[in-house]
Design a protein around this motif. Structure first.
Motif, short mmCIF file in Angstrom:
data_model
loop_
_atom_site.label_atom_id
_atom_site.label_comp_id
_atom_site.label_asym_id
_atom_site.label_seq_id
_atom_site.Cartn_x
_atom_site.Cartn_y
_atom_site.Cartn_z
N TYR A 27 3.63 14.10 77.38
CA TYR A 27 2.82 15.20 77.87
C TYR A 27 1.50 15.25 77.12
N GLN B 177 -3.66 25.35 76.88
CA GLN B 177 -3.07 25.06 78.18
C GLN B 177 -1.61 24.65 78.04
N GLY B 178 -0.92 24.62 79.17
CA GLY B 178 0.46 24.17 79.18
C GLY B 178 0.55 22.66 79.13
N PRO B 179 1.70 22.14 78.76
CA PRO B 179 1.86 20.68 78.73
C PRO B 179 1.70 20.09 80.13
N PHE C 29 11.37 18.43 72.48
CA PHE C 29 10.04 17.96 72.13
C PHE C 29 9.94 17.47 70.70
N TYR D 255 10.28 27.86 77.72
CA TYR D 255 10.06 27.35 76.38
C TYR D 255 9.16 28.31 75.60
N GLN E 205 6.59 28.40 72.29
CA GLN E 205 5.84 27.54 71.38
C GLN E 205 5.09 28.40 70.38
N PRO F 250 7.16 23.02 71.54
CA PRO F 250 7.86 23.92 72.46
C PRO F 250 9.37 23.78 72.28
N PHE G 277 6.18 29.21 77.99
CA PHE G 277 5.94 28.36 79.16
C PHE G 277 7.16 28.40 80.07
N ARG H 85 7.87 20.31 85.76
CA ARG H 85 6.47 20.73 85.72
C ARG H 85 6.38 22.07 84.99
N PHE H 86 5.35 22.18 84.12
CA PHE H 86 5.18 23.40 83.33
C PHE H 86 4.09 24.30 83.90
N GLY H 87 4.24 25.59 83.67
CA GLY H 87 3.17 26.53 83.92
C GLY H 87 2.14 26.45 82.80
N ALA H 88 1.05 27.19 82.96
CA ALA H 88 -0.07 27.11 82.01
C ALA H 88 0.20 27.88 80.72
N GLY H 89 1.21 28.72 80.71
CA GLY H 89 1.57 29.43 79.49
C GLY H 89 1.09 30.86 79.46
#
Lengths: 115, 110
Positions: A35, A41-43, A106, B36, B38, B44, B89, B99-103
């Protein structure tokens, strides 16, 4: 159990130089992810391996990024040549293959700064 | 492919209050939804997940709800504490891709 290992932890390079990151996943994990996480921002998934085969590399900028997972264990991600916008944390994750869905564990990440 | 939207991007609450983070996804084939946490400078880490055959799951102060029809899922944190401050996230898995969101940056004020 040991976690996902990544190296180096930090790297500073000049634009147009090359760089490589290394990842050792948790033993026995079939799935490995790379990633890119830009600050705030998100991964963003770059590439996903299942054993040593590529499952998804649709978001990998293939003109400059490449990745391989030889023997289905360790993986390397390379950027050649680097651009300023490649500055980010590169996270490697691995996961067991359970019922088609997999939790991602991770690593600590490699923080890349391109100057 | 899957697209995950997450809101809000930042959330500030008083200690003891509840916090809610919402996500929507686009791929109806998605059937696994992890969350997740972080913390600053750290990796994360999974805090809770839910599968598509379940509508709600709870673990102490954390709960997640899933509405498959509307394609949205939410994280609920009750009795927030300062140590809950982090970026959260959401993610949606359309096997085998995640697929991840932007957080969401959550700040809990003492």
């Amino acid at each position: 159990e040991a976690g996902v290992a990544q190296s180096p932890r930090y790297k500073i390079i000049e634009k147009r130089q090359s760089v490589a990151f290394w990842c050792n996943p948790i033993s026995g994990h079939a799935t490995l992810y790379w990633y890119q996480q830009i600050l705030g921002q998100g991964p963003k998934l770059l590439i996903q391996f299942q054993n040593n085969g590529v499952v998804d590399d649709s978001q990998l900028p293939k003109d400059r990024f490449s990745a391989e997972r030889l023997k289905g264990v360790d993986s390397t991600l390379k950027i050649q040549p680097a651009k300023l916008e490649d500055s980010a944390v590169y996270l490697c994750a691995s996961g067991p293959l359970v019922g088609g869905n997999t939790e991602a564990f991770f690593g600590q990440g490699t923080r890349l700064t391109v100057v | 492919g899957e697209n995950v939207e997450q809101h809000p991007s930042t959330l500030s609450v008083q200690e003891g209050d509840s916090a809610v983070i919402k996500c929507t996804y686009s791929d109806s084939a998605s059937n696994y939804f992890p969350w997740y946490k972080q913390e600053l400078g750290k990796r994360p880490q999974l805090i809770i997940d839910i599968r598509s055959n379940v509508g709600e799951k709870k673990d102490q102060r954390i709960a997640v709800t899933l509405n498959k029809t509307a394609k949205h899922f939410s994280l609920h944190i009750t009795e927030t504490q300062p140590e809950d401050s982090a970026v959260y996230f959401c993610a949606a898995s359309s096997p085998p891709v995640i697929r991840f969101g932007a957080g969401t940056r959550l700040t809990v004020k003492p």
